[in-house]
Design a protein around this motif. Structure first.
Motif, PDB file in Angstrom:
ATOM      1  N   ARG A  81      10.698  -2.986  10.314  1.00  0.00           N
ATOM      2  CA  ARG A  81      11.540  -3.536   9.250  1.00  0.00           C
ATOM      3  C   ARG A  81      12.121  -4.895   9.655  1.00  0.00           C
ATOM      4  NH1 ARG A  81      11.516   1.849   8.875  1.00  0.00           N
ATOM      5  NH2 ARG A  81      11.515   2.731   6.763  1.00  0.00           N
TER       6      ARG A  81
ATOM      7  N   PHE B  30       4.130   3.978  -1.046  1.00  0.00           N
ATOM      8  CA  PHE B  30       4.517   4.750  -2.232  1.00  0.00           C
ATOM      9  C   PHE B  30       5.192   3.847  -3.277  1.00  0.00           C
ATOM     10  CE2 PHE B  30       8.391   7.399  -3.548  1.00  0.00           C
ATOM     11  CZ  PHE B  30       7.796   7.903  -4.684  1.00  0.00           C
ATOM     12  N   LEU B  31       6.234   3.151  -2.894  1.00  0.00           N
ATOM     13  CA  LEU B  31       6.932   2.272  -3.832  1.00  0.00           C
ATOM     14  C   LEU B  31       6.068   1.048  -4.161  1.00  0.00           C
ATOM     15  CD1 LEU B  31       9.443   1.348  -5.388  1.00  0.00           C
ATOM     16  CD2 LEU B  31      10.374   0.464  -3.225  1.00  0.00           C
TER      17      LEU B  31
ATOM     18  N   THR C  92       0.823  -1.220   0.000  1.00  0.00           N
ATOM     19  CA  THR C  92       0.000   0.000   0.000  1.00  0.00           C
ATOM     20  C   THR C  92       0.856   1.269   0.000  1.00  0.00           C
ATOM     21  OG1 THR C  92      -0.040  -0.015   2.411  1.00  0.00           O
ATOM     22  CG2 THR C  92      -1.881  -1.102   1.282  1.00  0.00           C
TER      23      THR C  92
ATOM     24  N   ILE D  75      13.906   7.803  -3.243  1.00  0.00           N
ATOM     25  CA  ILE D  75      13.105   7.583  -4.450  1.00  0.00           C
ATOM     26  C   ILE D  75      12.355   8.874  -4.779  1.00  0.00           C
ATOM     27  CG2 ILE D  75      11.248   6.208  -5.480  1.00  0.00           C
ATOM     28  CD1 ILE D  75      12.036   3.992  -3.382  1.00  0.00           C
TER      29      ILE D  75
HETATM   30  N1  LIG Z   1      10.722   6.083  -0.351  1.00  0.00           N
HETATM   31  C1  LIG Z   1      12.067   6.132  -0.350  1.00  0.00           C
HETATM   32  O1  LIG Z   1      12.687   7.131  -0.769  1.00  0.00           O
HETATM   33  C2  LIG Z   1      12.853   4.944   0.170  1.00  0.00           C
HETATM   34  C3  LIG Z   1      14.253   4.954   0.082  1.00  0.00           C
HETATM   35  C4  LIG Z   1      14.971   3.867   0.575  1.00  0.00           C
HETATM   36  C5  LIG Z   1      14.313   2.788   1.151  1.00  0.00           C
HETATM   37  N2  LIG Z   1      12.958   2.816   1.226  1.00  0.00           N
HETATM   38  C6  LIG Z   1      12.273   1.693   1.905  1.00  0.00           C
HETATM   39  O2  LIG Z   1      11.289   1.146   1.056  1.00  0.00           O
HETATM   40  C7  LIG Z   1      10.177   0.705   1.835  1.00  0.00           C
HETATM   41  C8  LIG Z   1       8.924   1.313   1.244  1.00  0.00           C
HETATM   42  O3  LIG Z   1       9.058   2.717   1.212  1.00  0.00           O
HETATM   43  P1  LIG Z   1       7.820   3.650   0.849  1.00  0.00           P
HETATM   44  O4  LIG Z   1       8.350   5.006   0.556  1.00  0.00           O
HETATM   45  O5  LIG Z   1       6.958   2.967  -0.130  1.00  0.00           O
HETATM   46  O6  LIG Z   1       7.114   3.691   2.287  1.00  0.00           O
HETATM   47  P2  LIG Z   1       5.595   4.032   2.674  1.00  0.00           P
HETATM   48  O7  LIG Z   1       4.875   4.714   1.586  1.00  0.00           O
HETATM   49  O8  LIG Z   1       5.664   4.724   4.005  1.00  0.00           O
HETATM   50  O9  LIG Z   1       4.943   2.567   2.857  1.00  0.00           O
HETATM   51  C9  LIG Z   1       5.415   1.696   3.832  1.00  0.00           C
HETATM   52  C10 LIG Z   1       4.534   0.458   3.948  1.00  0.00           C
HETATM   53  O10 LIG Z   1       4.917  -0.232   5.136  1.00  0.00           O
HETATM   54  C11 LIG Z   1       3.789  -0.542   5.935  1.00  0.00           C
HETATM   55  N3  LIG Z   1       4.026   0.020   7.286  1.00  0.00           N
HETATM   56  C12 LIG Z   1       4.365   1.287   7.587  1.00  0.00           C
HETATM   57  N4  LIG Z   1       4.538   1.413   8.914  1.00  0.00           N
HETATM   58  C13 LIG Z   1       4.304   0.204   9.440  1.00  0.00           C
HETATM   59  C14 LIG Z   1       4.325  -0.291  10.764  1.00  0.00           C
HETATM   60  N5  LIG Z   1       4.625   0.499  11.804  1.00  0.00           N
HETATM   61  N6  LIG Z   1       4.017  -1.562  10.985  1.00  0.00           N
HETATM   62  C15 LIG Z   1       3.693  -2.355   9.954  1.00  0.00           C
HETATM   63  N7  LIG Z   1       3.662  -1.931   8.657  1.00  0.00           N
HETATM   64  C16 LIG Z   1       3.978  -0.671   8.413  1.00  0.00           C
HETATM   65  C17 LIG Z   1       2.556   0.070   5.302  1.00  0.00           C
HETATM   66  O11 LIG Z   1       1.706  -1.011   4.965  1.00  0.00           O
HETATM   67  P3  LIG Z   1       0.205  -1.214   5.528  1.00  0.00           P
HETATM   68  O12 LIG Z   1      -0.209   0.079   6.172  1.00  0.00           O
HETATM   69  O13 LIG Z   1      -0.634  -1.550   4.343  1.00  0.00           O
HETATM   70  O14 LIG Z   1       0.272  -2.362   6.468  1.00  0.00           O
HETATM   71  C18 LIG Z   1       3.059   0.759   4.026  1.00  0.00           C
HETATM   72  O15 LIG Z   1       2.476   0.198   2.900  1.00  0.00           O
HETATM   73  C19 LIG Z   1      10.463   1.113   3.289  1.00  0.00           C
HETATM   74  O16 LIG Z   1      10.999   0.025   3.989  1.00  0.00           O
HETATM   75  C20 LIG Z   1      11.535   2.175   3.133  1.00  0.00           C
HETATM   76  O17 LIG Z   1      12.430   2.263   4.241  1.00  0.00           O
HETATM   77  C21 LIG Z   1      12.201   3.850   0.749  1.00  0.00           C
END
Ligand SMILES: NC(=O)c1ccc[n+]([C@@H]2O[C@H](COP(=O)([O-])OP(=O)(O)OC[C@H]3O[C@@H](n4cnc5c(N)ncnc54)[C@H](OP(=O)(O)O)[C@@H]3O)[C@@H](O)[C@H]2O)c1
Length: 305
Positions: free
Chosen positions: A91, A11-12, A9, A169
């Motif tokens: 994580r 961003f990525l 759900t 990203i």
């Molecule tokens: N965006 C970037 O620039 C970037 C860069 C490097 C690495 N990353 C890594 O890539 C991953 C995805 O990034 P994103 O930007 O797509 O993040 P995001 O939009 O915040 O989404 C994170 C996802 O993790 C789940 N989540 C968030 N907090 C949680 C919690 N406390 N307990 C259980 N589930 C939780 C949520 O799923 P539900 O609510 O559906 O359960 C959500 O779909 C992350 O691990 C992030 O560290 C992102």
């Protein structure tokens, strides 16, 4: 192919989901709120799992070929002890639980692709960082090591495991770019600190593209840097944003002000320097859609078509 995704759900995740579904693949999502998830990632099966308590349901893994592990609470906010615990737990614990669940399966997925971050490298100045570089120091570096070790535990189970160390990203509808752009649109954009720190970035199209590349190329295992090939400093990023929006960027936010306002997060996310090279992605034949920052920013700042 049938894939299972955590963080679908996000961003990525929701962009990767849409790309895989458009290509005809079957999706299974693990999410905290299945009703909400069904609206964000339609057309697949959704199982409830909060990631931090218990194991994911066994039935979710039936027929799954590839697991994409993208779960994790956003670290792009002021940190405190409680939030740092949640950043780590959201994580490391789900990654361990996925591996534990897979260890008990009679038929395991062939591949797990687990996202990670360039925070692994810490603050490294001008040093060129490849997948063989040592880890750095600080909260994000130690969280990243724990996270990557948890993912690596899948490899001895016979599950090919790839850890994609993603840079920041850049996309239109999520992540940090929309937040960065707001001050720039008002002519209030500027360098952070000295502006000499390297900023590891990747266009969303390539963040998705690299995940598909590593899913496809079965010879890839272990860490792979998910960053664009052109390294840029914060000053260069600032100039590119100003040019793209046709706004001045003369302001400079001093280091002490950032640290006073945002504490440790400013030091590790905004002021740390990471000159990261995507050497493995290039060597394994990944062709970047946006290798250079200027065209990437121009694409992301252009009016939506
Ligand atoms: N965006 C970037 O620039 C970037 C860069 C490097 C690495 N990353 C890594 O890539 C991953 C995805 O990034 P994103 O930007 O797509 O993040 P995001 O939009 O915040 O989404 C994170 C996802 O993790 C789940 N989540 C968030 N907090 C949680 C919690 N406390 N307990 C259980 N589930 C939780 C949520 O799923 P539900 O609510 O559906 O359960 C959500 O779909 C992350 O691990 C992030 O560290 C992102």
């Amino acid at each position: 192919m049938r894939f299972l995704m955590t963080g679908a759900t996000g961003f990525l995740g929701h962009h990767l989901w849409a790309t895989l579904r458009d290509a005809g693949h079957e999706g299974v999502a693990l999410a905290r709120d299945p009703e909400r998830a069904a609206k964000i990632v339609p057309g697949g099966r959704i199982f409830e799992w909060n990631g931090v308590v218990g194991l994911p349901p066994e039935s979710a893994f039936t027929g799954v070929d590839v697991v994409f592990n993208l779960i994790g609470e956003s670290v792009a906010r002021r940190w405190n002890a409680e939030r740092k615990r949640r950043f780590r737990d959201s994580r490391v614990l789900p990654t361990r639980a996925l591996v534990e669940r897979m260890s008990g399966l009679a038929t395991r997925p062939g591949t797990m692709i687990s996202i990670a971050g360039t925070g692994f490298y810490g603050d490294r100045g001008e040093e060129v960082l490849t997948e063989t570089s040592t880890p750095g120091k600080g909260f994000l570096a130690s969280l990243s090591q724990e996270w990557e070790i948890a993912a690596g535990e899948a490899e001895p189970l016979g599950v090919r495991t790839v850890v994609v160390r993603s840079g920041v990203i850049l996309g239109r509808d999520g992540g940090v770019l929309p937040r960065i752009l707001t001050p720039f649109r008002f002519g209030l954009g500027g360098r952070l600190g000295s502006g000499r720190q390297y900023f590891p970035w990747i266009h969303l199209a390539d963040a998705v593209g690299i995940l598909l590349h590593v899913a496809d190329r079965t010879e890839i295992r272990g860490p792979l840097n998910g960053v664009a090939p052109e390294p840029v400093t914060n000053a260069e990023l600032t100039a590119a944003l100003g040019r793209s929006l046709n706004r001045p960027t003369a302001l400079r936010v001093p280091e002490f002000a950032l640290k006073a306002a945002l504490g440790e997060m400013a030091e590790e996310l905004l002021l740390a320097s990471q000159r990261v090279s995507p050497i493995r992605a290039l060597q394994t034949g990944y062709g970047f859609k946006f290798p250079l920052l200027g065209p990437a920013i121009a694409d992301l700042c252009a009016p939506a078509s």
